[in-house]
Motif scaffolding. Structure first.
Motif, PDB file in Angstrom:
ATOM      1  N   LYS A  82       0.836  -1.210   0.000  1.00  0.00           N
ATOM      2  CA  LYS A  82       0.000   0.000   0.000  1.00  0.00           C
ATOM      3  C   LYS A  82       0.866   1.252   0.000  1.00  0.00           C
ATOM      4  O   LYS A  82       0.566   2.224  -0.697  1.00  0.00           O
ATOM      5  N   GLY A  83       1.945   1.208   0.789  1.00  0.00           N
ATOM      6  CA  GLY A  83       2.882   2.334   0.821  1.00  0.00           C
ATOM      7  C   GLY A  83       3.517   2.562  -0.535  1.00  0.00           C
ATOM      8  O   GLY A  83       3.649   3.703  -0.993  1.00  0.00           O
ATOM      9  N   LEU A  84       3.899   1.464  -1.199  1.00  0.00           N
ATOM     10  CA  LEU A  84       4.515   1.546  -2.533  1.00  0.00           C
ATOM     11  C   LEU A  84       3.541   2.138  -3.555  1.00  0.00           C
ATOM     12  O   LEU A  84       3.908   3.028  -4.328  1.00  0.00           O
ATOM     13  N   ILE A  85       2.305   1.633  -3.546  1.00  0.00           N
ATOM     14  CA  ILE A  85       1.293   2.107  -4.505  1.00  0.00           C
ATOM     15  C   ILE A  85       1.064   3.610  -4.337  1.00  0.00           C
ATOM     16  O   ILE A  85       1.101   4.371  -5.312  1.00  0.00           O
ATOM     17  N   THR A  86       0.858   4.022  -3.089  1.00  0.00           N
ATOM     18  CA  THR A  86       0.618   5.446  -2.802  1.00  0.00           C
ATOM     19  C   THR A  86       1.794   6.300  -3.237  1.00  0.00           C
ATOM     20  O   THR A  86       1.613   7.388  -3.794  1.00  0.00           O
ATOM     21  N   THR A  87       3.014   5.797  -3.004  1.00  0.00           N
ATOM     22  CA  THR A  87       4.215   6.564  -3.380  1.00  0.00           C
ATOM     23  C   THR A  87       4.336   6.680  -4.898  1.00  0.00           C
ATOM     24  O   THR A  87       4.661   7.753  -5.415  1.00  0.00           O
ATOM     25  N   TYR A  88       4.057   5.598  -5.614  1.00  0.00           N
ATOM     26  CA  TYR A  88       4.068   5.669  -7.091  1.00  0.00           C
ATOM     27  C   TYR A  88       3.046   6.703  -7.585  1.00  0.00           C
ATOM     28  O   TYR A  88       3.345   7.492  -8.484  1.00  0.00           O
ATOM     29  N   PHE A  89       1.860   6.693  -6.976  1.00  0.00           N
ATOM     30  CA  PHE A  89       0.837   7.673  -7.363  1.00  0.00           C
ATOM     31  C   PHE A  89       1.326   9.101  -7.077  1.00  0.00           C
ATOM     32  O   PHE A  89       1.153  10.006  -7.896  1.00  0.00           O
ATOM     33  N   ASN A  90       1.954   9.289  -5.910  1.00  0.00           N
ATOM     34  CA  ASN A  90       2.463  10.623  -5.562  1.00  0.00           C
ATOM     35  C   ASN A  90       3.568  11.082  -6.509  1.00  0.00           C
ATOM     36  O   ASN A  90       3.637  12.264  -6.869  1.00  0.00           O
ATOM     37  N   LEU A  91       4.415  10.140  -6.936  1.00  0.00           N
ATOM     38  CA  LEU A  91       5.467  10.475  -7.915  1.00  0.00           C
ATOM     39  C   LEU A  91       4.833  10.895  -9.243  1.00  0.00           C
ATOM     40  O   LEU A  91       5.301  11.833  -9.892  1.00  0.00           O
ATOM     41  N   GLY A  92       3.755  10.193  -9.611  1.00  0.00           N
ATOM     42  CA  GLY A  92       3.027  10.562 -10.834  1.00  0.00           C
ATOM     43  C   GLY A  92       2.432  11.959 -10.739  1.00  0.00           C
ATOM     44  O   GLY A  92       2.530  12.764 -11.673  1.00  0.00           O
ATOM     45  N   ILE A  93       1.836  12.263  -9.580  1.00  0.00           N
ATOM     46  CA  ILE A  93       1.228  13.590  -9.361  1.00  0.00           C
ATOM     47  C   ILE A  93       2.300  14.685  -9.441  1.00  0.00           C
ATOM     48  O   ILE A  93       2.075  15.747 -10.030  1.00  0.00           O
ATOM     49  N   LEU A  94       3.489  14.404  -8.879  1.00  0.00           N
ATOM     50  CA  LEU A  94       4.580  15.388  -8.939  1.00  0.00           C
ATOM     51  C   LEU A  94       5.062  15.605 -10.375  1.00  0.00           C
ATOM     52  O   LEU A  94       5.363  16.728 -10.774  1.00  0.00           O
ATOM     53  N   GLN A  95       5.117  14.518 -11.148  1.00  0.00           N
ATOM     54  CA  GLN A  95       5.529  14.641 -12.550  1.00  0.00           C
ATOM     55  C   GLN A  95       4.505  15.443 -13.356  1.00  0.00           C
ATOM     56  O   GLN A  95       4.845  16.134 -14.306  1.00  0.00           O
ATOM     57  N   LYS A  96       3.236  15.356 -12.923  1.00  0.00           N
ATOM     58  CA  LYS A  96       2.168  16.124 -13.581  1.00  0.00           C
ATOM     59  C   LYS A  96       2.409  17.623 -13.408  1.00  0.00           C
ATOM     60  O   LYS A  96       2.182  18.412 -14.323  1.00  0.00           O
ATOM     61  N   LYS A  97       2.913  18.002 -12.219  1.00  0.00           N
ATOM     62  CA  LYS A  97       3.237  19.413 -11.964  1.00  0.00           C
ATOM     63  C   LYS A  97       4.300  19.913 -12.933  1.00  0.00           C
ATOM     64  O   LYS A  97       4.326  21.066 -13.309  1.00  0.00           O
ATOM     65  N   GLU A  98       5.201  18.984 -13.321  1.00  0.00           N
ATOM     66  CA  GLU A  98       6.296  19.337 -14.238  1.00  0.00           C
ATOM     67  C   GLU A  98       5.897  19.130 -15.709  1.00  0.00           C
ATOM     68  O   GLU A  98       6.710  19.308 -16.608  1.00  0.00           O
ATOM     69  N   HIS A  99       4.657  18.686 -15.934  1.00  0.00           N
ATOM     70  CA  HIS A  99       4.113  18.425 -17.284  1.00  0.00           C
ATOM     71  C   HIS A  99       4.880  17.319 -18.024  1.00  0.00           C
ATOM     72  O   HIS A  99       4.920  17.304 -19.246  1.00  0.00           O
ATOM     73  N   ASN A 100       5.495  16.372 -17.256  1.00  0.00           N
ATOM     74  CA  ASN A 100       6.162  15.219 -17.871  1.00  0.00           C
ATOM     75  C   ASN A 100       5.136  14.086 -17.992  1.00  0.00           C
ATOM     76  O   ASN A 100       5.146  13.128 -17.213  1.00  0.00           O
ATOM     77  N   LEU A 101       4.236  14.211 -18.967  1.00  0.00           N
ATOM     78  CA  LEU A 101       3.074  13.325 -19.009  1.00  0.00           C
ATOM     79  C   LEU A 101       3.407  11.854 -19.255  1.00  0.00           C
ATOM     80  O   LEU A 101       2.719  10.966 -18.738  1.00  0.00           O
ATOM     81  N   GLU A 102       4.454  11.582 -20.040  1.00  0.00           N
ATOM     82  CA  GLU A 102       4.835  10.179 -20.264  1.00  0.00           C
ATOM     83  C   GLU A 102       5.294   9.547 -18.943  1.00  0.00           C
ATOM     84  O   GLU A 102       4.978   8.391 -18.649  1.00  0.00           O
ATOM     85  N   GLU A 103       6.037  10.335 -18.134  1.00  0.00           N
ATOM     86  CA  GLU A 103       6.490   9.859 -16.819  1.00  0.00           C
ATOM     87  C   GLU A 103       5.302   9.715 -15.866  1.00  0.00           C
ATOM     88  O   GLU A 103       5.272   8.813 -15.034  1.00  0.00           O
ATOM     89  N   VAL A 104       4.339  10.606 -16.019  1.00  0.00           N
ATOM     90  CA  VAL A 104       3.112  10.536 -15.208  1.00  0.00           C
ATOM     91  C   VAL A 104       2.453   9.176 -15.433  1.00  0.00           C
ATOM     92  O   VAL A 104       2.146   8.454 -14.482  1.00  0.00           O
ATOM     93  N   VAL A 105       2.257   8.824 -16.716  1.00  0.00           N
ATOM     94  CA  VAL A 105       1.621   7.544 -17.070  1.00  0.00           C
ATOM     95  C   VAL A 105       2.443   6.381 -16.514  1.00  0.00           C
ATOM     96  O   VAL A 105       1.882   5.433 -15.945  1.00  0.00           O
TER      97      VAL A 105
END
Length: 303
Positions: free
Chosen positions: A194-217
């Motif tokens: 659960k910790g891993l899943i949440t962290t991956y999601f948070n990393l995706g959200i942070l990449q969204k702030k940087e507009h790195n959409l491929e990394e977001v996905v």
């Protein structure tokens, strides 16, 4: 804990306190020896739990004087540590820091790393309450180093969580990203899915702030695949929604729709009403009507 349970616990503690105060009078007749101090320390702890801060502090100071007289360094450190907790609970954060620092210095001298970690966390939390973020950051960094040296993953995660909070508050997103990567490593060590899943999601959200959409996905897919493997339905729905949204911004509308439909299917299976409403809104934003959504859902289920 319900209000009634809290009251019941308070009643039990009050009863125990009365009993121990009677014992203390008997022990006092024999003399203020180590048994007396042990009973007094127990009384002080019960008083702390009952939020009788002044009585508790007064008794802990008597214990402290005894340990100083006995040149018992560990006893002194333990009392300073509890006084740190006491001051924190009553909102006296400056005195909490002072008490924890005194405890920490003794534990450092006696090479007690786990106790050092507890003290540093107490100091860091007090600095946070005082909104002194730079000081708190330094403390949690020191604490993280000791946690790493002693392979204390759970306390390391606490420290990283506080560091993330500080840097998010200061909007230092590059630092937050690196901290999440360290968090990811820690969750892998303790196999906390659960910790891993949440962290991956948070990393995706942070990449969204940087507009790195491929990394977001990429990060959202990592989290979602892990949720699928672990069979966490609610996290699967959340992950598919995240992926669909990112694909939409990439202009991959058909793929986005497929992710939303898949999420909607799972949401219906587990009767997650809020998720169903949100997913239907997302699908309608892609131009689908209720009839189209039902058709897509039927087609998916046939597959």
């Amino acid at each position: 804990m319900t209000e009634n349970e809290t009251e019941l616990k308070k009643e039990e503690l009050q009863h125990l306190l009365t009993k121990k105060l009677e014992n203390l009078k008997e022990l006092e007749e024999i003399g203020k020896n180590s048994n007396y101090i042990k009973e007094l320390s127990d009384i002080a702890l019960i008083q702390l739990q009952l939020e009788k801060f002044r009585d508790s502090e007064k008794n802990y100071i008597i214990c402290l004087k005894h340990f100083k007289k006995q040149k018992d360094r560990l006893g002194q450190a333990a009392v300073y540590g509890v006084l740190g907790t006491l001051h924190y609970k009553e909102g006296d954060y400056n005195n909490s820091i002072k008490s924890y620092e005194k405890a920490y210095n003794i534990y450092e001298e006696l090479k007690q790393p786990h106790e050092q970690i507890t003290c540093l966390k107490g100091i860091g939390n007090s600095f946070l309450k005082l909104n002194q973020y730079d000081e708190a950051c330094d403390i949690f960094l020191d604490c993280s180093a000791i946690c790493s040296e002693n392979n204390d993953i759970y306390n390391l995660l606490d420290c990283l969580g506080n560091l993330i909070y500080i840097h998010e508050t200061n909007e230092k997103w590059d630092v937050v990203f690196e901290l999440y990567k360290k968090t990811l490593k820690a969750f892998k060590e303790i196999k906390d899915n659960k910790g891993l899943i949440t962290t991956y999601f948070n990393l995706g959200i942070l990449q969204k702030k940087e507009h790195n959409l491929e990394e977001v996905v990429r990060y959202f897919k990592k989290g979602t695949n892990l949720a699928i493997a672990a069979n966490y339905a609610e996290l699967i729905i959340k992950g598919l929604g995240y992926i669909g949204e990112a694909l939409f911004y990439l202009g991959r509308i058909k793929e986005a729709k497929n992710q939303f439909i898949r999420a909607l299917h799972i949401a219906k299976e587990i009767r997650a009403e809020n998720a169903i409403i949100q997913l239907k809104i997302l699908l309608k934003s892609l131009g689908l009507q209720d009839k189209n959504i039902l058709e897509e859902l039927t087609k998916f289920e046939k597959k």
